[in-house]
Design an enzyme around this catalytic site. Sequence first.
Site, PDB file in Angstrom:
ATOM      1  N   SER A  87     -75.922 -21.721  -7.986  1.00 18.95           N
ATOM      2  CA  SER A  87     -74.532 -21.780  -7.560  1.00 18.95           C
ATOM      3  C   SER A  87     -74.015 -20.370  -7.281  1.00 18.95           C
ATOM      4  O   SER A  87     -74.566 -19.667  -6.450  1.00 18.95           O
ATOM      5  CB  SER A  87     -73.688 -22.512  -8.614  1.00 18.95           C
ATOM      6  OG  SER A  87     -72.396 -22.777  -8.117  1.00 18.95           O
ATOM      7  N   ASP A 127     -70.595 -18.592  -1.673  1.00 23.08           N
ATOM      8  CA  ASP A 127     -71.373 -18.349  -2.878  1.00 23.08           C
ATOM      9  C   ASP A 127     -72.814 -18.776  -2.599  1.00 23.08           C
ATOM     10  O   ASP A 127     -73.156 -19.183  -1.483  1.00 23.08           O
ATOM     11  CB  ASP A 127     -70.775 -19.074  -4.081  1.00 23.08           C
ATOM     12  CG  ASP A 127     -70.977 -20.584  -4.038  1.00 23.08           C
ATOM     13  OD1 ASP A 127     -71.090 -21.128  -2.922  1.00 23.08           O
ATOM     14  OD2 ASP A 127     -71.015 -21.222  -5.104  1.00 23.08           O
ATOM     15  N   ASP A 134     -74.867 -21.282  -3.216  1.00 25.84           N
ATOM     16  CA  ASP A 134     -75.250 -22.585  -2.662  1.00 25.84           C
ATOM     17  C   ASP A 134     -74.247 -23.082  -1.634  1.00 25.84           C
ATOM     18  O   ASP A 134     -74.318 -24.220  -1.185  1.00 25.84           O
ATOM     19  CB  ASP A 134     -75.477 -23.617  -3.763  1.00 25.84           C
ATOM     20  CG  ASP A 134     -74.203 -24.001  -4.497  1.00 25.84           C
ATOM     21  OD1 ASP A 134     -73.265 -23.191  -4.514  1.00 25.84           O
ATOM     22  OD2 ASP A 134     -74.149 -25.110  -5.052  1.00 25.84           O
ATOM     23  N   ASP A 160     -71.079 -23.980  -1.520  1.00 25.12           N
ATOM     24  CA  ASP A 160     -70.128 -25.080  -1.697  1.00 25.12           C
ATOM     25  C   ASP A 160     -68.734 -24.545  -2.013  1.00 25.12           C
ATOM     26  O   ASP A 160     -67.831 -25.300  -2.373  1.00 25.12           O
ATOM     27  CB  ASP A 160     -70.587 -26.056  -2.772  1.00 25.12           C
ATOM     28  CG  ASP A 160     -70.652 -25.449  -4.166  1.00 25.12           C
ATOM     29  OD1 ASP A 160     -70.463 -24.221  -4.296  1.00 25.12           O
ATOM     30  OD2 ASP A 160     -70.894 -26.197  -5.132  1.00 25.12           O
TER      31      ASP A 160
END
Length: 335
Positions: free
Chosen positions: A27, A181, A183, A185
């Site tokens: 993440s 960021d 990933d 999302d």
Amino acid sequence: LGVIPTPGVAYLTDVLGADFGVMLSASHNPAPDNGIKFFARGGLKLPDEVEDQIEAQMAAQAADVAGAGVPAAGFGRVKDAAHEAERYLAHLLSSIGADVPAAGQTSSSLPLAGWRVVVDCAHGAAHHLAPRLLAGAGADVVAIGVQPDGLNINAGCGSTSLAALQAAVTEHEANAGIAYDGDADRCLAVDETGEVIDGDQILAILALALHKAGRLPGGTVVATVMANLGFRLAMQEAGIDVVETPVGDRYLIAAMLTGKYVLDLHPEDIFWCTADPGWVTGMSYGVIAPLVHGVSMIVDEEEFDAEHWYRVLQDEQVSVWYTAPTAIRMRMKAG
């Protein structure tokens, strides 16, 4: 699927009819914090308790050395589906009425035509798709944070460290900058001076633009309880209603499920909800669900009157109507 943003995994889990979606990601954290994100059929997040059960079962299996070997159902198969990322890119561009451009193709009619945009992909999942997405929207793209080596994700870059983006925007005299960021999302942005545009500001910009274009369903925006006072005042001044939810996207997803599977809402529907929005069902069915599905909503503040309600249903050509059982009994009594 290869290296792809987390929302892409969710989207493709749905459109490919998969039973399960899995994203390996740290993440917004450093590489050593890599973990697993799960998606159920339809691309929806699993409830926390289900994730806890999966984690417990995996831990138990890892501890059972004697049980190692070929699974009772046999091994599965792996199929390379990296090309499906193109389907996700096409889906994103379709939301602004654009197509995936051919090499070198540009158009002055695209939303970002004439703009120079710096995008920081955090050496993460968006490093391939994000520059192409912005270029497909017409922007002259300067991409940084696009050389992942498996260890440098989120390291001094991306939405958790905006200094590199700010410097690149001023260096390249760009109109704006976007930082994802690891990933992809979540994101933050900066303006042409390198000033940070935070989440509330981004939401306000989008809400105001959609409202001006007549594309904000119900004149309402959904935000979490963390949205600041400046955002609320800006929406009030623009005549936009704000619906609050607890922090976390699970609440919106639950409302989307309500609209999709219970009300069967579609963008072309004319929807009328006479349930009190002060109740949980009234808020979920009458406000959040139609908003996230982009349907046209009937707003009528009149008290119950059977003749008036019949007239609204007929004159407005309501295709989906939700009301409380009490109202049904009152209509039956009125005849």
